[in-house]
Design a protein around this motif. Sequence first.
Motif, mmCIF file in Angstrom:
data_model
loop_
_atom_site.group_PDB
_atom_site.id
_atom_site.type_symbol
_atom_site.label_atom_id
_atom_site.label_comp_id
_atom_site.label_asym_id
_atom_site.label_seq_id
_atom_site.Cartn_x
_atom_site.Cartn_y
_atom_site.Cartn_z
ATOM 1 N N VAL A 339 0.904 -1.642 -0.130
ATOM 2 C CA VAL A 339 -0.566 -0.275 0.123
ATOM 3 C C VAL A 339 1.018 0.990 0.089
ATOM 4 O O VAL A 339 0.634 2.064 -0.258
ATOM 5 N N SER A 340 2.230 1.042 1.038
ATOM 6 C CA SER A 340 2.535 2.354 0.288
ATOM 7 C C SER A 340 3.385 2.516 -0.689
ATOM 8 O O SER A 340 4.000 3.954 -0.877
ATOM 9 N N LEU A 341 3.975 1.461 -1.146
ATOM 10 C CA LEU A 341 4.431 1.203 -2.474
ATOM 11 C C LEU A 341 3.825 1.833 -3.840
ATOM 12 O O LEU A 341 3.394 2.463 -4.588
ATOM 13 N N ILE A 342 2.343 1.591 -3.482
ATOM 14 C CA ILE A 342 1.402 1.958 -4.509
ATOM 15 C C ILE A 342 0.626 3.333 -4.508
ATOM 16 O O ILE A 342 0.854 4.345 -5.558
ATOM 17 N N SER A 343 1.359 4.273 -3.636
ATOM 18 C CA SER A 343 0.977 5.219 -2.973
ATOM 19 C C SER A 343 2.133 6.307 -3.455
ATOM 20 O O SER A 343 1.361 7.387 -4.177
ATOM 21 N N TYR A 345 3.336 5.367 -7.077
ATOM 22 C CA TYR A 345 3.018 4.999 -8.252
ATOM 23 C C TYR A 345 2.180 5.661 -9.129
ATOM 24 O O TYR A 345 1.075 5.336 -9.331
ATOM 25 N N ASN A 346 2.176 7.032 -9.818
ATOM 26 C CA ASN A 346 0.979 7.863 -10.321
ATOM 27 C C ASN A 346 1.347 8.028 -11.459
ATOM 28 O O ASN A 346 -0.183 8.248 -12.436
ATOM 29 N N SER A 347 2.516 7.842 -12.509
ATOM 30 C CA SER A 347 2.449 7.747 -13.374
ATOM 31 C C SER A 347 2.044 6.610 -14.603
ATOM 32 O O SER A 347 2.414 5.826 -14.069
ATOM 33 N N PRO A 348 1.611 6.806 -15.408
ATOM 34 C CA PRO A 348 1.017 5.395 -16.576
ATOM 35 C C PRO A 348 2.211 4.622 -17.420
ATOM 36 O O PRO A 348 1.236 3.042 -16.278
ATOM 37 N N GLU A 349 3.918 5.632 -17.096
ATOM 38 C CA GLU A 349 4.887 4.409 -16.927
ATOM 39 C C GLU A 349 4.653 2.940 -15.651
ATOM 40 O O GLU A 349 5.695 2.426 -16.376
ATOM 41 N N GLN A 350 4.521 3.256 -14.572
ATOM 42 C CA GLN A 350 4.404 2.994 -13.459
ATOM 43 C C GLN A 350 3.170 1.818 -13.167
ATOM 44 O O GLN A 350 3.278 1.099 -11.644
ATOM 45 N N GLU A 351 2.014 1.455 -13.887
ATOM 46 C CA GLU A 351 1.315 1.111 -13.654
ATOM 47 C C GLU A 351 1.313 -0.773 -13.493
ATOM 48 O O GLU A 351 0.753 -0.861 -12.441
ATOM 49 N N GLU A 352 2.479 -0.912 -14.059
ATOM 50 C CA GLU A 352 2.849 -2.491 -14.236
ATOM 51 C C GLU A 352 3.248 -3.542 -13.030
ATOM 52 O O GLU A 352 3.076 -3.507 -12.009
ATOM 53 N N LYS A 353 4.086 -1.918 -12.015
ATOM 54 C CA LYS A 353 4.586 -1.981 -11.325
ATOM 55 C C LYS A 353 3.065 -1.785 -9.389
ATOM 56 O O LYS A 353 3.545 -2.780 -8.763
ATOM 57 N N LYS A 354 2.424 -0.693 -10.571
ATOM 58 C CA LYS A 354 1.036 -0.998 -9.234
ATOM 59 C C LYS A 354 0.600 -2.318 -9.462
ATOM 60 O O LYS A 354 0.219 -2.762 -8.627
ATOM 61 N N GLU A 355 -0.243 -2.835 -10.378
ATOM 62 C CA GLU A 355 -0.517 -3.976 -10.487
ATOM 63 C C GLU A 355 -0.135 -5.302 -9.607
ATOM 64 O O GLU A 355 -0.338 -5.982 -9.139
ATOM 65 N N HIS A 357 1.577 -4.755 -7.549
ATOM 66 C CA HIS A 357 1.466 -5.092 -5.418
ATOM 67 C C HIS A 357 -0.145 -4.863 -5.241
ATOM 68 O O HIS A 357 -0.660 -5.751 -4.362
ATOM 69 N N ILE A 358 -0.584 -4.592 -6.226
ATOM 70 C CA ILE A 358 -2.410 -5.117 -6.024
ATOM 71 C C ILE A 358 -1.993 -6.461 -5.891
ATOM 72 O O ILE A 358 -3.687 -7.161 -5.331
ATOM 73 N N LYS A 359 -1.930 -7.112 -6.997
ATOM 74 C CA LYS A 359 -1.792 -9.136 -6.855
ATOM 75 C C LYS A 359 -1.083 -9.582 -5.241
ATOM 76 O O LYS A 359 -1.750 -10.453 -4.736
ATOM 77 N N ARG A 360 -0.514 -8.379 -5.008
ATOM 78 C CA ARG A 360 0.413 -9.209 -3.805
ATOM 79 C C ARG A 360 -0.432 -8.872 -2.861
ATOM 80 O O ARG A 360 -0.947 -9.498 -1.841
#
Length: 549
Positions: A339-343, A345-355, A357-360
Amino acid sequence: MKVLLIDDDEDDYIITEDVLDDIPFRSYELDWVSSYDDAIKIVHEGNHDVYIVDYLLGAKSGLDLIIECLEDHPFKPFILLTGQGDVKVDEQAMVAGASDYLVKGQITPQQLERAIRHSILHSKHLNHIQELNEKLEQRVQDRTRQLDNAIKTLQRSNEDLELQIFERKKAEDELLKSQAIYKIIAHNFPYGLIAVLDENLHYLFADGTGFKDLDLDADKIVGAKYFKFLSENDPSRAEEYQKCFKLAQEVIETGEEAIFEFKYKNLNYSTIIVPIKNSRQQTKQVLVVMLNVTQQAKAEEEIRKALTKERQLNELKSRFVSMASHEFRTPLSTIMSSVSLISRYNSPEQEEKKEKHIKRIKSSVNNLTQILNDFLSISKLEEGKAFVHRSTVDVDSYIDNLCDEMSSVTKQGQKIIISHEGESQFKTDPQILKNIIINLLSNAIKYSGIGSRIWISSSIDENELSVSIKDEGMGIPQKDQVHLFDRFFRAENAINIQGTGLGLNIVTKYLEMLSGSISFESKEDVGTTFSIKIPKKFIPNEKNTVDRG
């Protein structure tokens, strides 16, 4: 209710007082003492209902204090506090005599209230058992005194007969007098039978309330051999009765009394055989007293069962607290970090990293859900609150839907291959079947690697439903396989993987409810196959089974 906290840290006193204040519908008066020696004095005064003891008390420990106090006051309720959840400390606390065990920093008002209530109730139970034992010992002493008096009376009567052996008429009169004494004793002797046997172990006299219980014929008993009728009426115990007969023979031969127990049908009897000696100290007769102790035996067995059940529940509770505190820590830490890391990742190119952590987070939530489901399931099963509700399901589509549910927790590249043969309709409990398959399927996913395959195949024939789940995972070590279905057991190679050790134990209990069975084959570093079978022929229990068509 008065509570004494024995702790050398004033902060712990303040925290404990706050927790007690948060307990609804209860009123507690908390006193605090920090010194080991002062605590000993206050406990001996007995002005408190329950005592909460810190594990560390300066040079000595809380365990030392509990042991010392219980030597003089064996039934006082003690609760041990410690700063860390350690199973060994828990076990030491139980051995020392503590009624419960709590971990600092994790105590909720509900936990503290339940621990206080349990400790006081446990103390009352122990005190009640002690009172029952004392009463039973007193009753045994009273009965023994009665028997001693009866034996002395019988010996005096026999000596009188020996002195007048040459006068037949007087001997007969004395025999009648002796029989009158026997009858008086027997009629006033509850729950049993008193008899006199000759040197060949034939009945000379028998009377008492035990004739009906032992299926003995009062008109035919005199002259019959000892244990003859019991062997005929209960032939399954003929060998046991023969051993009792030999013990009676030894009394004739040695002149020493014998005490033994035997069973007749569903009754328990305690027997004492005492030699009756003549003036020459020869044993020509024996006195037999048979007492029906069935109710006492049942009471003792119920007490043993209650104590065993209490120990098992205490162990399960302790293991639950220890396991939950350990297993919840990892997924919660993962969720917090993701949750801390997702906050960030705001740019579109960081969407993969956000996904990623969502899966984690989803995986961690699933782990927490599985842990809670395991503990709720084992609780229902232990308390007898799990019921079978049978209805017809389409097995093929049913398993497809379950696999869809589990797809969100599969690892990268994992593939579930589904197959079905035979009929599609089967009558069973769909929720219990779901719990069984989800548990086995989640194990296959958890213990298999990235990109591995999992096969789930099912079939229905004229007799049963068969389901097998095969994986390409780490496998189960040969030496661990014998313990695989034990509660809380984890295989050696799975200790570092999230889990409670309850899943397969729950699966076996659910399968027992469905009259089913489970088997498995496994080879380390190759994979594992679990197979379950649930018969069509099911004998329902009217009290816990509901058919829904």
